[in-house]
Design an enzyme around this catalytic site. Structure first.
Site, PDB file in Angstrom:
ATOM      1  N   GLU A 139      -5.390 -15.169 -26.018  1.00  0.00           N
ATOM      2  CA  GLU A 139      -4.683 -15.162 -24.740  1.00  0.00           C
ATOM      3  C   GLU A 139      -3.513 -16.142 -24.812  1.00  0.00           C
ATOM      4  O   GLU A 139      -3.623 -17.230 -25.363  1.00  0.00           O
ATOM      5  CB  GLU A 139      -5.683 -15.542 -23.637  1.00  0.00           C
ATOM      6  CG  GLU A 139      -5.113 -15.989 -22.323  1.00  0.00           C
ATOM      7  CD  GLU A 139      -4.277 -14.929 -21.598  1.00  0.00           C
ATOM      8  OE1 GLU A 139      -4.694 -13.773 -21.523  1.00  0.00           O
ATOM      9  OE2 GLU A 139      -3.172 -15.296 -21.125  1.00  0.00           O
ATOM     10  N   CYS A 160      -3.269  -1.325 -17.246  1.00  0.00           N
ATOM     11  CA  CYS A 160      -2.905  -1.138 -15.839  1.00  0.00           C
ATOM     12  C   CYS A 160      -1.595  -0.362 -15.754  1.00  0.00           C
ATOM     13  O   CYS A 160      -1.046  -0.181 -14.675  1.00  0.00           O
ATOM     14  CB  CYS A 160      -2.807  -2.479 -15.121  1.00  0.00           C
ATOM     15  SG  CYS A 160      -1.677  -3.622 -15.917  1.00  0.00           S
ATOM     16  N   ASP A 181      -6.246  -5.421 -23.573  1.00  0.00           N
ATOM     17  CA  ASP A 181      -5.970  -5.243 -22.140  1.00  0.00           C
ATOM     18  C   ASP A 181      -4.639  -5.939 -21.832  1.00  0.00           C
ATOM     19  O   ASP A 181      -4.601  -6.966 -21.153  1.00  0.00           O
ATOM     20  CB  ASP A 181      -7.124  -5.866 -21.325  1.00  0.00           C
ATOM     21  CG  ASP A 181      -6.964  -5.668 -19.829  1.00  0.00           C
ATOM     22  OD1 ASP A 181      -6.072  -4.911 -19.411  1.00  0.00           O
ATOM     23  OD2 ASP A 181      -7.744  -6.271 -19.068  1.00  0.00           O
ATOM     24  N   TYR A 188      -5.552 -10.211 -25.313  1.00  0.00           N
ATOM     25  CA  TYR A 188      -5.001 -10.358 -23.960  1.00  0.00           C
ATOM     26  C   TYR A 188      -6.190 -10.610 -23.014  1.00  0.00           C
ATOM     27  O   TYR A 188      -6.366  -9.911 -22.024  1.00  0.00           O
ATOM     28  CB  TYR A 188      -4.240  -9.112 -23.531  1.00  0.00           C
ATOM     29  CG  TYR A 188      -3.199  -8.622 -24.526  1.00  0.00           C
ATOM     30  CD1 TYR A 188      -1.882  -9.080 -24.462  1.00  0.00           C
ATOM     31  CD2 TYR A 188      -3.543  -7.709 -25.523  1.00  0.00           C
ATOM     32  CE1 TYR A 188      -0.932  -8.624 -25.363  1.00  0.00           C
ATOM     33  CE2 TYR A 188      -2.594  -7.252 -26.432  1.00  0.00           C
ATOM     34  CZ  TYR A 188      -1.293  -7.708 -26.345  1.00  0.00           C
ATOM     35  OH  TYR A 188      -0.363  -7.247 -27.242  1.00  0.00           O
ATOM     36  N   CYS A 232       0.850  -1.201   0.000  1.00  0.00           N
ATOM     37  CA  CYS A 232       0.000   0.000   0.000  1.00  0.00           C
ATOM     38  C   CYS A 232       0.882   1.245   0.000  1.00  0.00           C
ATOM     39  O   CYS A 232       1.078   1.867   1.044  1.00  0.00           O
ATOM     40  CB  CYS A 232      -0.884   0.013   1.228  1.00  0.00           C
ATOM     41  SG  CYS A 232      -2.023  -1.358   1.333  1.00  0.00           S
ATOM     42  N   GLN A 290      -9.606 -10.554 -11.915  1.00  0.00           N
ATOM     43  CA  GLN A 290      -9.369  -9.199 -11.416  1.00  0.00           C
ATOM     44  C   GLN A 290      -9.585  -9.167  -9.904  1.00  0.00           C
ATOM     45  O   GLN A 290     -10.553  -9.729  -9.406  1.00  0.00           O
ATOM     46  CB  GLN A 290     -10.320  -8.218 -12.101  1.00  0.00           C
ATOM     47  CG  GLN A 290     -10.067  -8.059 -13.593  1.00  0.00           C
ATOM     48  CD  GLN A 290      -8.906  -7.128 -13.906  1.00  0.00           C
ATOM     49  OE1 GLN A 290      -8.308  -6.524 -13.015  1.00  0.00           O
ATOM     50  NE2 GLN A 290      -8.585  -7.006 -15.178  1.00  0.00           N
TER      51      GLN A 290
END
Ligand code: SAH
Length: 492
Positions: free
Chosen positions: A372, A447, A420, A351, A124, A322
């Site tokens: 994939e 991401c 993605d 992907y 974090c 996810q």
């Protein structure tokens, strides 16, 4: 964050911080302190160290505070813009290490952390910022990266930015007093930082892990020791179906010889009747991978199911899924909105992982082709497709770039390409094939906005223009930011 929508959310975000997320951890606030002992520091890093008073001038993309020292820009974890602090700076050869000794004046964006060890656990990176400041920080990162392409929309935040992880792992070991500990590895080490609760883990998952830790002595279960190769339990992985409520517990052990297995399973189930399946995973590898190849179901089906955007997905211990399903639904809904489907289109889901985006899109498309690299994920995608009665989606195993090159060579057409890719982004083969296939719309989910911006630049040079850029906060309390962009063919 200068628009009305986000200003409106300011109050409620503050409120969440104060009343919701950290409620369970109240009372432990007093425990918080920075590592104030320079001797510990010296011991850990070696070399020469000095303490300097510095002022933070900004943040790096990883959320570290930037400050100037002896004419050089340095960075340190857990320091916010405008704050003054004493920082321990140590040099060893070419390397400079920095660590906060004491914050002298703190920013109003600072949130008091509930446990000092969050500072060291790496997971974090920005939990010391209020959630509102986190959203501002992520917006600024995206705005800066995407500036050449247009103005991004305000980031989609999370109402309760804690407890969201549906996949939670902790590692087991012994401390110096030979007591069993469990927690997360300190960044770039195999040193376990003991931890009972993480801000972002599912609370039930952490509770189960603590119960297991408490049971170990009475079951004479030893944690595994990486140095000696002795002991049994390495990690515990708990996966939770956030919508279904199903819970999977995976004991990751160094061997398949699990003495007292039945009684252990019985006792854990008694303590946590919500557990729906348990597995033993055998991992005798020496790298950092949590799961090994061999797997044995101890009770239940060995998988859990969960629903996402109205579809049901079966998840095994090793499946990619996810980790923040609440935000994933928002992300996928946005991505599919950007695909502008009418029921006729041929959509490529590149992907695709276990096919989640493609399967959700298939409800509104003519047909979906998923590509994939990972064999297991493709198997899951096909299984999930059958499970949901989807008839218009096909999944192929292979390199997305190669598949697209072949499609372009065969002169095939696609109306929409959704991609993605992993953090490294896409590649030349894939992107150049997109510009040959000429889909009317490209929806780029990422991401890692840095590689996304790089790839978008290529598409813009080769006939596309950017219509919309939407950041989504998929990983609150961490510096990671997700972004989905819509590009359209200029002459379509
Ligand atoms: N879209 C999915 C998965 C995204 S993660 C979801 O939302 O759940 C990125 C995926 O890309 C991973 O499943 C990874 O295995 C896959 N991948 C990585 N390199 C690839 C390549 N060259 N070709 C195809 N897939 C690849």
């Amino acid at each position: 964050m200068t628009n009305r929508k986000n200003k409106g959310s300011k109050k409620s975000v503050k409120k969440q911080n104060k009343h919701k997320g950290k409620q369970a951890l109240q009372g432990s606030k007093k425990k918080h302190k920075f590592n104030t002992n320079p001797n510990t520091h010296r011991k850990r890093h070696g070399g020469k160290s000095v303490t300097a008073e510095v002022t933070c001038s900004g943040l790096t993309n990883e959320g570290k505070g930037i400050f100037l020292w002896e004419g050089k820009e340095l960075e340190v974890e857990n320091l916010l813009p405008g704050e003054t602090a004493e920082v321990i700076i140590s040099r060893k050869g070419r390397f400079t290490k920095t660590e906060i000794k004491r914050v002298i004046n703190s920013s109003e964006d600072r949130d008091i952390p509930p446990h000092s060890y969050y500072y060291e656990s790496g997971g974090c990176q920005i939990h010391h910022m209020s959630y509102e400041a986190q959203a501002r920080f992520k917006q600024k990162t995206i705005d800066k990266l995407m500036k050449p392409f247009g103005k991004p929309e305000p980031i989609i935040t999370m109402d309760h930015p804690y407890d969201y992880r549906n996949k939670n792992t902790m590692t087991f070991g012994l401390n110096k007093k030979r007591q069993v500990i469990c927690g997360l590895y300190a960044p770039n080490t195999h040193q376990i930082i003991p931890m009972e609760r993480s801000l972002i883990h599912d609370p039930k998952a952490d509770e189960i892990i603590q119960t297991i830790k408490g049971m170990m002595n009475s079951f004479k279960m030893q944690p595994y020791n990486e140095d000696t190769g002795r002991g049994f339990l390495r990690h515990v992985l708990v996966r939770v179906g956030k919508n279904s409520g199903e819970i999977m517990v995976v004991l990751v052990a160094a061997s398949s010889m699990f003495k007292g297995k039945n009684n252990f399973v019985k006792a854990l189930r008694k303590a946590h009747p919500g557990i729906t399946t348990m597995l033993l995973n055998v991992n005798n590898r020496s790298d950092s991978m949590v799961l090994g190849e061999q797997e044995k179901v101890l009770f239940g089906k060995g998988t859990i199911t969960d629903t996402l955007c109205g579809l049901e997905f079966q998840i095994s211990a090793k499946s990619f899924y996810q980790i923040n399903p609440i935000q994933t639904e928002k992300l996928y809904t946005k991505a599919i909105e950007m695909a502008e489907l009418t029921g006729e289109e041929t959509v490529i889901d590149a992907y695709c992982g276990i096919g989640t985006i493609g399967l959700v899109a298939s409800q509104k498309a003519g047909k979906v082709i998923g590509i994939e690299l990972n064999k297991g994920a493709v198997r899951d995608a096909i299984r999930n497709s059958k499970r949901n009665g989807v008839k218009n989606a096909r999944f192929y195993q292979g390199d997305a770039g190669e598949y697209m090159v072949q499609m372009a060579a065969r002169g095939e057409h696609a109306d929409v390409v959704i991609l993605d890719p992993p953090r490294s982004g896409s590649d030349q083969a894939f992107l150049s094939s997109v510009t040959k296939l000429k889909p009317e719309r490209v929806v780029y989910v990422s991401c890692n906005p840095e590689t996304q911006a790089r790839d978008m630049k290529y598409l813009i040079k080769n006939g596309y223009k950017v219509e919309e850029i939407q950041p989504v906060d998929m990983f609150p309390q961490t510096a990671h930011v997700e972004c989905v962009s819509q590009l359209i063919l200029k002459d379509s």
